[in-house]
Design a protein around this motif. Sequence first.
Motif, PDB file in Angstrom:
ATOM      1  N   ASP A 278      98.365 -37.163 -37.773  1.00 34.67           N
ATOM      2  CA  ASP A 278      96.943 -37.628 -38.635  1.00 34.67           C
ATOM      3  C   ASP A 278      95.834 -38.331 -37.985  1.00 34.67           C
ATOM      4  O   ASP A 278      95.885 -39.372 -37.363  1.00 34.67           O
ATOM      5  N   VAL A 279      94.706 -37.786 -37.974  1.00 34.83           N
ATOM      6  CA  VAL A 279      93.582 -38.447 -37.554  1.00 34.83           C
ATOM      7  C   VAL A 279      93.079 -39.109 -38.633  1.00 34.83           C
ATOM      8  O   VAL A 279      92.266 -40.211 -38.202  1.00 34.83           O
ATOM      9  N   TYR A 280      93.137 -38.685 -39.795  1.00 36.32           N
ATOM     10  CA  TYR A 280      92.521 -39.387 -41.024  1.00 36.32           C
ATOM     11  C   TYR A 280      93.065 -38.876 -42.151  1.00 36.32           C
ATOM     12  O   TYR A 280      93.609 -37.497 -42.457  1.00 36.32           O
ATOM     13  N   ARG A 281      93.521 -39.704 -43.296  1.00 35.68           N
ATOM     14  CA  ARG A 281      94.143 -39.310 -44.409  1.00 35.68           C
ATOM     15  C   ARG A 281      93.548 -40.292 -45.332  1.00 35.68           C
ATOM     16  O   ARG A 281      93.714 -41.442 -45.308  1.00 35.68           O
ATOM     17  N   ASN A 282      93.222 -39.622 -46.572  1.00 37.47           N
ATOM     18  CA  ASN A 282      92.810 -40.721 -47.581  1.00 37.47           C
ATOM     19  C   ASN A 282      92.585 -40.007 -49.110  1.00 37.47           C
ATOM     20  O   ASN A 282      92.362 -38.642 -49.129  1.00 37.47           O
ATOM     21  N   ALA A 283      92.914 -40.789 -49.964  1.00 35.95           N
ATOM     22  CA  ALA A 283      92.923 -40.235 -51.469  1.00 35.95           C
ATOM     23  C   ALA A 283      91.158 -40.106 -51.821  1.00 35.95           C
ATOM     24  O   ALA A 283      90.552 -40.992 -51.361  1.00 35.95           O
ATOM     25  N   ILE A 284      90.885 -39.139 -52.573  1.00 37.87           N
ATOM     26  CA  ILE A 284      89.599 -38.774 -53.053  1.00 37.87           C
ATOM     27  C   ILE A 284      89.684 -38.652 -54.340  1.00 37.87           C
ATOM     28  O   ILE A 284      90.219 -38.078 -55.213  1.00 37.87           O
ATOM     29  N   ALA A 285      88.493 -39.397 -54.901  1.00 38.90           N
ATOM     30  CA  ALA A 285      88.231 -39.418 -56.379  1.00 38.90           C
ATOM     31  C   ALA A 285      87.618 -38.278 -56.753  1.00 38.90           C
ATOM     32  O   ALA A 285      86.849 -37.680 -56.116  1.00 38.90           O
ATOM     33  N   LEU A 286      88.201 -37.676 -57.997  1.00 37.21           N
ATOM     34  CA  LEU A 286      87.493 -36.216 -58.633  1.00 37.21           C
ATOM     35  C   LEU A 286      86.109 -36.627 -58.988  1.00 37.21           C
ATOM     36  O   LEU A 286      86.135 -38.019 -59.606  1.00 37.21           O
ATOM     37  N   PRO A 287      85.366 -35.861 -59.062  1.00 35.37           N
ATOM     38  CA  PRO A 287      83.665 -35.899 -59.591  1.00 35.37           C
ATOM     39  C   PRO A 287      84.071 -36.059 -61.044  1.00 35.37           C
ATOM     40  O   PRO A 287      84.855 -35.574 -61.720  1.00 35.37           O
ATOM     41  N   SER A 288      82.794 -36.672 -61.741  1.00 33.46           N
ATOM     42  CA  SER A 288      82.920 -36.701 -63.033  1.00 33.46           C
ATOM     43  C   SER A 288      82.630 -35.349 -63.718  1.00 33.46           C
ATOM     44  O   SER A 288      82.712 -35.152 -64.971  1.00 33.46           O
ATOM     45  N   LYS A 289      81.870 -34.677 -63.019  1.00 37.83           N
ATOM     46  CA  LYS A 289      81.765 -33.312 -63.558  1.00 37.83           C
ATOM     47  C   LYS A 289      81.807 -32.170 -62.209  1.00 37.83           C
ATOM     48  O   LYS A 289      81.839 -32.401 -61.052  1.00 37.83           O
ATOM     49  N   PRO A 290      82.105 -30.898 -62.436  1.00 39.54           N
ATOM     50  CA  PRO A 290      82.386 -30.037 -61.320  1.00 39.54           C
ATOM     51  C   PRO A 290      81.326 -30.021 -60.608  1.00 39.54           C
ATOM     52  O   PRO A 290      80.176 -29.767 -60.954  1.00 39.54           O
ATOM     53  N   SER A 291      81.266 -30.182 -59.096  1.00 38.77           N
ATOM     54  CA  SER A 291      80.231 -30.407 -58.229  1.00 38.77           C
ATOM     55  C   SER A 291      80.699 -30.315 -56.776  1.00 38.77           C
ATOM     56  O   SER A 291      81.628 -30.291 -56.527  1.00 38.77           O
ATOM     57  N   ILE A 292      79.951 -29.939 -55.711  1.00 42.23           N
ATOM     58  CA  ILE A 292      80.153 -30.138 -54.239  1.00 42.23           C
ATOM     59  C   ILE A 292      80.008 -31.536 -53.827  1.00 42.23           C
ATOM     60  O   ILE A 292      78.798 -32.054 -54.197  1.00 42.23           O
ATOM     61  N   ILE A 293      81.024 -31.979 -53.238  1.00 46.41           N
ATOM     62  CA  ILE A 293      81.232 -33.426 -52.509  1.00 46.41           C
ATOM     63  C   ILE A 293      81.093 -32.934 -51.249  1.00 46.41           C
ATOM     64  O   ILE A 293      81.673 -32.310 -50.717  1.00 46.41           O
ATOM     65  N   GLY A 294      80.823 -34.219 -50.506  1.00 51.18           N
ATOM     66  CA  GLY A 294      80.815 -34.521 -49.136  1.00 51.18           C
ATOM     67  C   GLY A 294      81.727 -35.659 -48.857  1.00 51.18           C
ATOM     68  O   GLY A 294      81.614 -36.729 -49.341  1.00 51.18           O
ATOM     69  N   ILE A 295      82.910 -35.193 -47.997  1.00 53.76           N
ATOM     70  CA  ILE A 295      83.621 -36.540 -47.400  1.00 53.76           C
ATOM     71  C   ILE A 295      83.466 -36.634 -45.847  1.00 53.76           C
ATOM     72  O   ILE A 295      83.533 -35.811 -45.156  1.00 53.76           O
ATOM     73  N   SER A 296      82.978 -37.604 -45.667  1.00 52.28           N
ATOM     74  CA  SER A 296      82.899 -38.175 -44.286  1.00 52.28           C
ATOM     75  C   SER A 296      83.790 -39.139 -43.454  1.00 52.28           C
ATOM     76  O   SER A 296      84.654 -39.643 -44.298  1.00 52.28           O
ATOM     77  N   LEU A 297      83.873 -38.836 -42.236  1.00 51.86           N
ATOM     78  CA  LEU A 297      85.004 -39.699 -41.509  1.00 51.86           C
ATOM     79  C   LEU A 297      84.707 -41.018 -41.322  1.00 51.86           C
ATOM     80  O   LEU A 297      83.365 -41.193 -41.022  1.00 51.86           O
TER      81      LEU A 297
END
Length: 270
Positions: free
Chosen positions: A137-156
């Motif tokens: 693992d270089v990185y592992r983290n829980a991600i909150a789901l968005p409030s509506k369907p959408s494109i999200i970005g996850i930064s290191l």
Amino acid sequence: MKWILTTALILSSTTQYSAQVIDQTKQPVKTPASPQQPTSRPVFILPKAPAPLSPVSGRRAGMGSRDNCPAVSTPLTALVPFQEEQKVGKQTNNSIVGTVQGLTTLERPTFWFYIPYIKDLSNSSAEFSLQDSAENDVYRNAIALPSKPSIIGISLPSTASLKVGKTYRWYFKVRCNQETASIPVYVEGDIKRINLDEPVMQQLEAANEPRQKIIIYAEKGIWFDALNLLAQIRISNSNDAYLEKDWQSLLQSINLDNIATMPLRKLPTR
């Protein structure tokens, strides 16, 4: 005699001035140049015969309904180029599995996903992870789901980074019911960090604005840099219709027409 000389001088001056005025009116009038919008749009060009970054197949789109997740019209999707694998024998869901990979020059790129599931789902969870070639693992983290369907970005975060010349495997998984032990809906693929060639560096240095750099990155097959830069300026200028067209052009060039008009937002780094 003096009167005659004075009259002659006046007439000569008047004639010379009139000639100057007539000569000036013959010259074309220079109007200030009006700013023109660039006509080209960012279009991603896949590098010629790109070798798979790893021998393991990737998955750009999650399957429709698994793990008690509700049925959705557009599946969980990673915003990454995709090449379908050509295999012989009995296959199922051939259009889902293939080569899913992209290049970057960034130490900490942002990974983008379209998420059709929302945070109101009870017992739901999502996780992003990044591993090196040895599956560490270089990185592992829980991600909150968005409030509506959408494109999200996850930064290191600052504690995780990519090394030049190395290939990494990323995963994004969604569980709509943590009480079950079934396989989650997921996508996965590869990313490799590279150094720019000298000619490309010179092109980027000569670029006068971010849009020109985005077009260069896309033309040279450096996907994550083109996508990250365009997403960054589009989020900062959410009402700019021209940037919206650029975004749609870039996603349509990798056959993500169904994602191109979805809402866009970036998650804060935790």
